[in-house]
Design an enzyme around this catalytic site. Sequence first.
Site, short mmCIF file in Angstrom:
data_model
loop_
_atom_site.label_atom_id
_atom_site.label_comp_id
_atom_site.label_asym_id
_atom_site.label_seq_id
_atom_site.Cartn_x
_atom_site.Cartn_y
_atom_site.Cartn_z
N GLU A 196 0.81 -1.22 0.00
CA GLU A 196 0.00 0.00 0.00
C GLU A 196 0.85 1.27 0.00
OE1 GLU A 196 -0.59 -2.67 1.85
OE2 GLU A 196 -2.54 -3.34 1.10
N HIS A 198 -10.73 -5.21 10.12
CA HIS A 198 -11.24 -4.96 8.76
C HIS A 198 -12.53 -4.15 8.76
CE1 HIS A 198 -8.18 -7.66 7.43
NE2 HIS A 198 -8.66 -7.77 6.21
#
Lengths: 326, 335
Positions: free
Chosen positions: A60, A128
């Site tokens: 990322e 998450h």
Amino acid sequence: MSLVSYRDAVRSALRDEMLRDQRVILMGEDITGYGGSYAVTKGLVEEFGPKRVMETPIAEAGIVGFAVGAAMGGLIPVAELMTVNFALLALDQIVNSAAKCHYMFGGQWSVPLVVRTVSGFGQLGPTHSQTFEGWFASVPGLKVVMPATPADARGLLLAAIRDPDPVIFIEHSLLYSTKGELPEGEAADEEVPIGSAKVVRAGTDVTLVAYSRMLLQALQAAEELERSDGVSCEVVDLRTLRPVDYPTVVESVRRTHQLVLCGEDWRTGGFGASLLSELSDRCFDDLDAPIQRVASPDVPMAYSRQLERSLIPTSDEVVEVVRRLN
Amino acid sequence: MYRQLVLIRRFEEHAAEAYAQAKIGGFLHLYIGEEAVAVGAINAVRETDHLLTHYRDHGYALVRGCDPKACMAELFGREDGLCHGRGGSMHLAEAARHFWGGYAIVGSHIPIGAGMAYAMQYQERDEVVLDFFGDGATGNGIFHEGLSMAALWNLPVIFICENNLYGMGATLAEESPVSEMRIKAEGYTMPSIQCDGMDVLSVYEALGKAAEHCRSGKGPYFVEAMTYRFRGHSMADPELYRDKSEVQRWRVRDPIPSFGDWCVEHGVCSSQELAQINEEVEGEMLEAVAFAEQSPWPDPAEVGRWIYAKPIDPESPARSEGAGAAVPLTSDAGV
């Protein structure tokens, strides 16, 4: 007029901008063969090829750093970070590279890039299911948008891609299948301006400020309150979190004299806390009661369905908060 | 090249003096001892090739031709500074010279360089990217992410690792499982070369090879320049982690006199000419310091300038069509 899903609205904006401008490229994890983990980019690699729709390693920070460099080199990258939870790995590049280049080098160049990412939950567990829009919205140099409807998703994404500054574009996993009308004909090319909120329901008794999924919850609550309690709620969709369109909210509170802020983020230090601080200053003389907040309790999101339900802000909670006011 | 070596050295000596007088604030990281890397590398490539560096960035700016006066004024935090006093010592940049700046989060510019190289490849521009960092940066995940992507997409970027044996105060043995950083590039199938970072000609030759490789479409290249900084990590560094005798040993290999000797031995110029260069540069540096001292302070009323290329002000009366009016919403609210 046909109804289009939020997912298709995002895809249509990506596709149209890619058709319009050769400089626009997409990059991200699983955005090609897989079609994007929320199927937003499905079909785009087939249409535009792997040079414009780039499958990246799971990296990322590298993705955003790479996008910053590509933007400095003359391209307009739209980087997808699979979820906002993973975007934390890219925080350094977002905050220290993307948001700083224009300022710290004295305005010599800008970094026209969009970081698309996704907030949401659904029994995904503690790592998450988080929501971090407030972190991004606290950084000067970034623009942060969080659309709730298909039309705003399209219009704001067009604006984000055409904007010369880095824009954090946060989608919501539970909105992808919601549907709405998109503008057609010439209006289809119109941007929704960044930095403009919208009164989506007129009312007289209390102002509900919301964005993203919480807008739908606020609207549901407004219907319920109208029907059961005869309370008329005005609902403002913030749409942009940086810069916030305070005047639209303040004008509304001038009419209603009561204000409820609806968000999914944690109560402590969340985006709602910053909104509350600014709006209590701006609206103090117009308020008949303290500003109320609907937010998540300061607890990590639990996996079990029953536990998760106890943590997620809903329209029922909005109704309850408004009833306490009235 | 000799002039550039001296230019960096004298610029930084004057900067250190100004720092001691509190005319320069914050951090000041001196490049003294490592000058041959910037000079050899940048002279080996074209003016249109792109540079990105770490925060020890004065040398690259000067070799790329940035005005020493504007560089010094930036260190002094003045309006005439290269970045109008917004960046300071660690963030010099001049886009017109394709010098894309110093980055101060260790390793953060490594993928930025790869991304810029992608933009060159995409636009079929015949320009390569030089991305400089230190041995310390190779311990950071972002180094590996950047190298991995550059290799994956065969990008025209040269990664130049200045191995000065220390990551701030940590020795190589403490910070890295390998003492040669090029070994880390091998995992990404990247060809590499090691050169003597105290010898401007050795660096020049290595970069010539690397640039040719990149420009011919063969993908990224890794250069490791073995070098040493004579001064502390920054002006705040008491240098407790190394022996003075070690510094003395390296000072014998000072890149400036050794290249000066080479020039005289090979008849490039006479020792009188070198002395004249030294004198001229010293004069320029005195001018640069005087310029920086006389440059106005930036206006605090302008402190918010350049946060955005396109500022958006929701408070402005001419703002946002579409706000204010209520319109029906057709999304299903079943979330």
